[in-house]
Motif scaffolding. Structure first.
Motif, PDB file in Angstrom:
ATOM      1  N   VAL A  74       0.868  -1.170   0.000  1.00  0.00           N
ATOM      2  CA  VAL A  74       0.000   0.000   0.000  1.00  0.00           C
ATOM      3  C   VAL A  74       0.907   1.223   0.000  1.00  0.00           C
ATOM      4  O   VAL A  74       1.484   1.591   1.026  1.00  0.00           O
ATOM      5  CB  VAL A  74      -0.950   0.006   1.211  1.00  0.00           C
ATOM      6  N   THR A  75       1.068   1.805  -1.162  1.00  0.00           N
ATOM      7  CA  THR A  75       2.008   2.909  -1.348  1.00  0.00           C
ATOM      8  C   THR A  75       1.417   4.213  -0.784  1.00  0.00           C
ATOM      9  O   THR A  75       0.283   4.230  -0.319  1.00  0.00           O
ATOM     10  CB  THR A  75       2.368   3.036  -2.831  1.00  0.00           C
ATOM     11  N   PRO A  76       2.155   5.317  -0.784  1.00  0.00           N
ATOM     12  CA  PRO A  76       1.684   6.530  -0.102  1.00  0.00           C
ATOM     13  C   PRO A  76       0.275   6.959  -0.498  1.00  0.00           C
ATOM     14  O   PRO A  76      -0.073   7.040  -1.677  1.00  0.00           O
ATOM     15  CB  PRO A  76       2.732   7.568  -0.511  1.00  0.00           C
ATOM     16  N   HIS A  77      -0.510   7.243   0.535  1.00  0.00           N
ATOM     17  CA  HIS A  77      -1.900   7.658   0.375  1.00  0.00           C
ATOM     18  C   HIS A  77      -2.248   8.552   1.560  1.00  0.00           C
ATOM     19  O   HIS A  77      -1.598   8.496   2.600  1.00  0.00           O
ATOM     20  CB  HIS A  77      -2.820   6.439   0.305  1.00  0.00           C
ATOM     21  N   PRO A  78      -3.299   9.361   1.446  1.00  0.00           N
ATOM     22  CA  PRO A  78      -3.599  10.366   2.473  1.00  0.00           C
ATOM     23  C   PRO A  78      -4.664   9.919   3.469  1.00  0.00           C
ATOM     24  O   PRO A  78      -5.439   9.001   3.205  1.00  0.00           O
ATOM     25  CB  PRO A  78      -4.121  11.524   1.631  1.00  0.00           C
ATOM     26  N   HIS A  79      -4.696  10.607   4.609  1.00  0.00           N
ATOM     27  CA  HIS A  79      -5.774  10.459   5.581  1.00  0.00           C
ATOM     28  C   HIS A  79      -6.058  11.802   6.239  1.00  0.00           C
ATOM     29  O   HIS A  79      -5.146  12.631   6.391  1.00  0.00           O
ATOM     30  CB  HIS A  79      -5.401   9.469   6.691  1.00  0.00           C
ATOM     31  N   THR A  80      -7.292  11.983   6.669  1.00  0.00           N
ATOM     32  CA  THR A  80      -7.669  13.135   7.504  1.00  0.00           C
ATOM     33  C   THR A  80      -8.672  12.678   8.550  1.00  0.00           C
ATOM     34  O   THR A  80      -9.444  11.736   8.322  1.00  0.00           O
ATOM     35  CB  THR A  80      -8.348  14.264   6.691  1.00  0.00           C
ATOM     36  N   GLY A  81      -8.669  13.345   9.704  1.00  0.00           N
ATOM     37  CA  GLY A  81      -9.737  13.219  10.674  1.00  0.00           C
ATOM     38  C   GLY A  81      -9.889  11.889  11.370  1.00  0.00           C
ATOM     39  O   GLY A  81     -10.958  11.598  11.907  1.00  0.00           O
ATOM     40  N   LEU A  82      -8.817  11.076  11.400  1.00  0.00           N
ATOM     41  CA  LEU A  82      -8.931   9.751  11.989  1.00  0.00           C
ATOM     42  C   LEU A  82      -7.610   9.312  12.596  1.00  0.00           C
ATOM     43  O   LEU A  82      -6.576   9.956  12.428  1.00  0.00           O
ATOM     44  CB  LEU A  82      -9.395   8.734  10.939  1.00  0.00           C
ATOM     45  N   GLN A  83      -7.665   8.193  13.327  1.00  0.00           N
ATOM     46  CA  GLN A  83      -6.475   7.474  13.766  1.00  0.00           C
ATOM     47  C   GLN A  83      -6.505   6.085  13.153  1.00  0.00           C
ATOM     48  O   GLN A  83      -7.567   5.456  13.093  1.00  0.00           O
ATOM     49  CB  GLN A  83      -6.427   7.359  15.291  1.00  0.00           C
ATOM     50  N   THR A  84      -5.363   5.595  12.667  1.00  0.00           N
ATOM     51  CA  THR A  84      -5.262   4.226  12.188  1.00  0.00           C
ATOM     52  C   THR A  84      -4.647   3.374  13.286  1.00  0.00           C
ATOM     53  O   THR A  84      -3.697   3.779  13.950  1.00  0.00           O
ATOM     54  CB  THR A  84      -4.410   4.114  10.912  1.00  0.00           C
ATOM     55  N   VAL A  85      -5.212   2.182  13.475  1.00  0.00           N
ATOM     56  CA  VAL A  85      -4.742   1.241  14.489  1.00  0.00           C
ATOM     57  C   VAL A  85      -4.337  -0.036  13.774  1.00  0.00           C
ATOM     58  O   VAL A  85      -5.184  -0.716  13.180  1.00  0.00           O
ATOM     59  CB  VAL A  85      -5.845   0.957  15.532  1.00  0.00           C
ATOM     60  N   SER A  86      -3.049  -0.356  13.800  1.00  0.00           N
ATOM     61  CA  SER A  86      -2.528  -1.557  13.142  1.00  0.00           C
ATOM     62  C   SER A  86      -2.226  -2.613  14.201  1.00  0.00           C
ATOM     63  O   SER A  86      -1.531  -2.336  15.186  1.00  0.00           O
ATOM     64  CB  SER A  86      -1.250  -1.234  12.364  1.00  0.00           C
ATOM     65  N   TRP A  87      -2.744  -3.845  13.974  1.00  0.00           N
ATOM     66  CA  TRP A  87      -2.534  -4.944  14.915  1.00  0.00           C
ATOM     67  C   TRP A  87      -2.346  -6.230  14.110  1.00  0.00           C
ATOM     68  O   TRP A  87      -3.197  -6.576  13.294  1.00  0.00           O
ATOM     69  CB  TRP A  87      -3.727  -5.088  15.865  1.00  0.00           C
ATOM     70  N   LEU A  88      -1.239  -6.906  14.327  1.00  0.00           N
ATOM     71  CA  LEU A  88      -0.906  -8.109  13.571  1.00  0.00           C
ATOM     72  C   LEU A  88      -0.932  -9.358  14.453  1.00  0.00           C
ATOM     73  O   LEU A  88      -0.592  -9.306  15.635  1.00  0.00           O
ATOM     74  CB  LEU A  88       0.490  -7.977  12.961  1.00  0.00           C
ATOM     75  N   PHE A  89      -1.317 -10.484  13.834  1.00  0.00           N
ATOM     76  CA  PHE A  89      -1.204 -11.798  14.445  1.00  0.00           C
ATOM     77  C   PHE A  89       0.044 -12.522  13.934  1.00  0.00           C
ATOM     78  O   PHE A  89       0.704 -13.240  14.678  1.00  0.00           O
ATOM     79  CB  PHE A  89      -2.447 -12.642  14.140  1.00  0.00           C
ATOM     80  N   THR A  90       0.344 -12.335  12.640  1.00  0.00           N
ATOM     81  CA  THR A  90       1.495 -12.988  12.013  1.00  0.00           C
ATOM     82  C   THR A  90       2.065 -12.062  10.947  1.00  0.00           C
ATOM     83  O   THR A  90       1.314 -11.392  10.230  1.00  0.00           O
ATOM     84  CB  THR A  90       1.086 -14.314  11.328  1.00  0.00           C
ATOM     85  N   GLY A  91       3.403 -12.058  10.800  1.00  0.00           N
ATOM     86  CA  GLY A  91       4.051 -11.271   9.763  1.00  0.00           C
ATOM     87  C   GLY A  91       4.517  -9.917  10.265  1.00  0.00           C
ATOM     88  O   GLY A  91       4.392  -9.588  11.452  1.00  0.00           O
ATOM     89  N   GLU A  92       5.059  -9.122   9.342  1.00  0.00           N
ATOM     90  CA  GLU A  92       5.532  -7.787   9.662  1.00  0.00           C
ATOM     91  C   GLU A  92       5.201  -6.828   8.524  1.00  0.00           C
ATOM     92  O   GLU A  92       5.194  -7.219   7.354  1.00  0.00           O
ATOM     93  CB  GLU A  92       7.053  -7.781   9.875  1.00  0.00           C
ATOM     94  N   ILE A  93       4.949  -5.564   8.885  1.00  0.00           N
ATOM     95  CA  ILE A  93       4.653  -4.524   7.897  1.00  0.00           C
ATOM     96  C   ILE A  93       5.512  -3.305   8.208  1.00  0.00           C
ATOM     97  O   ILE A  93       5.599  -2.867   9.366  1.00  0.00           O
ATOM     98  CB  ILE A  93       3.158  -4.130   7.930  1.00  0.00           C
ATOM     99  N   GLU A  94       6.149  -2.765   7.177  1.00  0.00           N
ATOM    100  CA  GLU A  94       6.951  -1.558   7.337  1.00  0.00           C
ATOM    101  C   GLU A  94       6.074  -0.328   7.117  1.00  0.00           C
ATOM    102  O   GLU A  94       5.385  -0.221   6.104  1.00  0.00           O
ATOM    103  CB  GLU A  94       8.105  -1.565   6.330  1.00  0.00           C
ATOM    104  N   HIS A  95       6.106   0.561   8.077  1.00  0.00           N
ATOM    105  CA  HIS A  95       5.312   1.790   8.044  1.00  0.00           C
ATOM    106  C   HIS A  95       6.236   2.990   7.880  1.00  0.00           C
ATOM    107  O   HIS A  95       7.238   3.123   8.568  1.00  0.00           O
ATOM    108  CB  HIS A  95       4.522   1.933   9.354  1.00  0.00           C
ATOM    109  N   ARG A  96       5.872   3.896   6.959  1.00  0.00           N
ATOM    110  CA  ARG A  96       6.541   5.184   6.809  1.00  0.00           C
ATOM    111  C   ARG A  96       5.461   6.248   6.667  1.00  0.00           C
ATOM    112  O   ARG A  96       4.441   5.999   6.017  1.00  0.00           O
ATOM    113  CB  ARG A  96       7.449   5.213   5.568  1.00  0.00           C
ATOM    114  N   ASP A  97       5.690   7.441   7.239  1.00  0.00           N
ATOM    115  CA  ASP A  97       4.695   8.492   7.084  1.00  0.00           C
ATOM    116  C   ASP A  97       5.344   9.851   6.875  1.00  0.00           C
ATOM    117  O   ASP A  97       6.572  10.010   6.988  1.00  0.00           O
ATOM    118  CB  ASP A  97       3.704   8.501   8.255  1.00  0.00           C
TER     119      ASP A  97
END
Length: 332
Positions: A74-97
């Motif tokens: 999921v390449t760069p994309h915008p957000h407004t007015g919210l919070q994102t909550v990321s929770w994993l059971f398996t694997g890893e995800i790289e986050h950049r903002d």
């Protein structure tokens, strides 16, 4: 995570009357894009219910063989007015903002990004990930703080356990545990695992409504059967809720909070308060990512603006989909 719908519906959320009993919400499958699209199962929003407390978006995915699906890109994309909550059971995800944060999302660790007035970010599964399994959740910010500065928090909650169960409380307070992570409305979020046949009576805040998302196994919530991948809504006014596992281990997420009490308009990755506001957010994002009518190939070419530039990301940003040919309006 970006909303992957190529033509997302507008969602206008208004406070509704309290329900009398537990309501079971089915999931619908949505492809996350790409030639080998990873499917996510979405239980919020939907026509019968748009919010659980301030939780406004629940995507549940996996377990996926990354070698088959290609994983999450999921390449760069915008957000407004919210919070994102990321929770994993398996694997890893790289986050950049675009607020300068770079983190790796790992199982059992909360990563919470506050979009506030505007942020952009990317999420890409790591090259060492073979199986990807987790949830991506959004929380709508109240009007009083929705224009706050963007930010990011990480928290690794300590596990708590009892007879036949174990849990990690990542937001709010439950089972004697309290998360230090800041929220803008009262919220609770926890992963709970029940051994086969276990009954767990949870003391909960009766000013909260709750959602129970079943990841594995079959469960009864206050006597109502809830299957794997379904979301059970438990209404306000209950000081406890009883979870009963079936013949297999159950893993679930408990999500709750006080009703937001405000109308919101949610379209694509934006949470706003009016048609005009959402249209303006879209125009600002497109102005940042387009040159001569084409989307830039490298995120470092994104122009300065509300949504910033994602630090260290060189992938192609995601353009906003076309708006529907009708006014984004409230639904009764």
């Amino acid at each position: 995570m970006s909303n992957p719908d190529p033509r997302p519906d507008e969602v206008t959320c208004t406070p509704g009357p309290p329900a009398g009993g537990v309501e079971v919400l089915p999931a619908r499958e949505v492809p996350l894009g790409g030639p080998r699209a990873m499917l996510v199962r979405r239980t919020l929003p939907q026509r019968s219910r748009s919010l659980v407390g301030a939780w406004c978006f629940v995507d549940h995915y996996g377990p996926d063989d990354v070698g088959v699906t290609g994983g999450m890109t999921v390449t760069p994309h915008p957000h407004t007015g919210l919070q994102t909550v990321s929770w994993l059971f398996t694997g890893e995800i790289e986050h950049r903002d675009s607020a300068g944060h770079h983190a790796v999302v790992r199982p059992g660790e909360l990563n919470l990004m506050t979009a506030g007035r505007g942020i952009s970010h990317s999420e890409i599964s790591t090259t060492t990930t073979g199986t990807l399994h987790g949830v991506q959740l959004w929380v709508a910010l109240p009007d009083a703080t929705r224009h706050t500065e963007p930010g990011f928090e990480h928290h690794a909650p300590e596990p708590v356990e009892g007879p036949g169960w174990r849990a990690r409380v990542f937001l709010g307070e439950l089972l004697g545990q309290r998360s230090p992570v800041r929220t803008h409305t009262p919220l609770v979020g926890a992963e709970i695992v029940l051994e086969p046949g276990t009954t767990l009576r949870l003391d909960v805040d009766e000013t909260h409504e709750h959602g129970v998302l079943v990841d594995l196994g079959a469960l009864e919530v206050d006597g109502v059967p809830v299957a794997t991948h379904e979301l059970a809504h438990v209404p306000l006014g209950r000081a406890s809720t009883t979870l009963v596992a079936g013949d297999e281990e159950v893993r679930l997420l408990l999500l709750g909070g006080t009703p937001l009490g405000e109308s919101i308009v949610m379209w694509w990755n934006f949470v706003g308060r009016s048609h005009e506001e959402v249209v303006a957010f879209r125009e600002e994002w497109q102005a940042q990512v387009e040159r001569d009518g084409e989307v830039v190939a490298d995120a470092q070419q994104v122009a300065p603006g509300r949504f910033g530039v994602v630090t260290g990301d060189h992938t192609r940003p995601i353009p906003a989909p076309p708006l529907p040919h009708v006014r984004l309006r409230e639904r009764g």
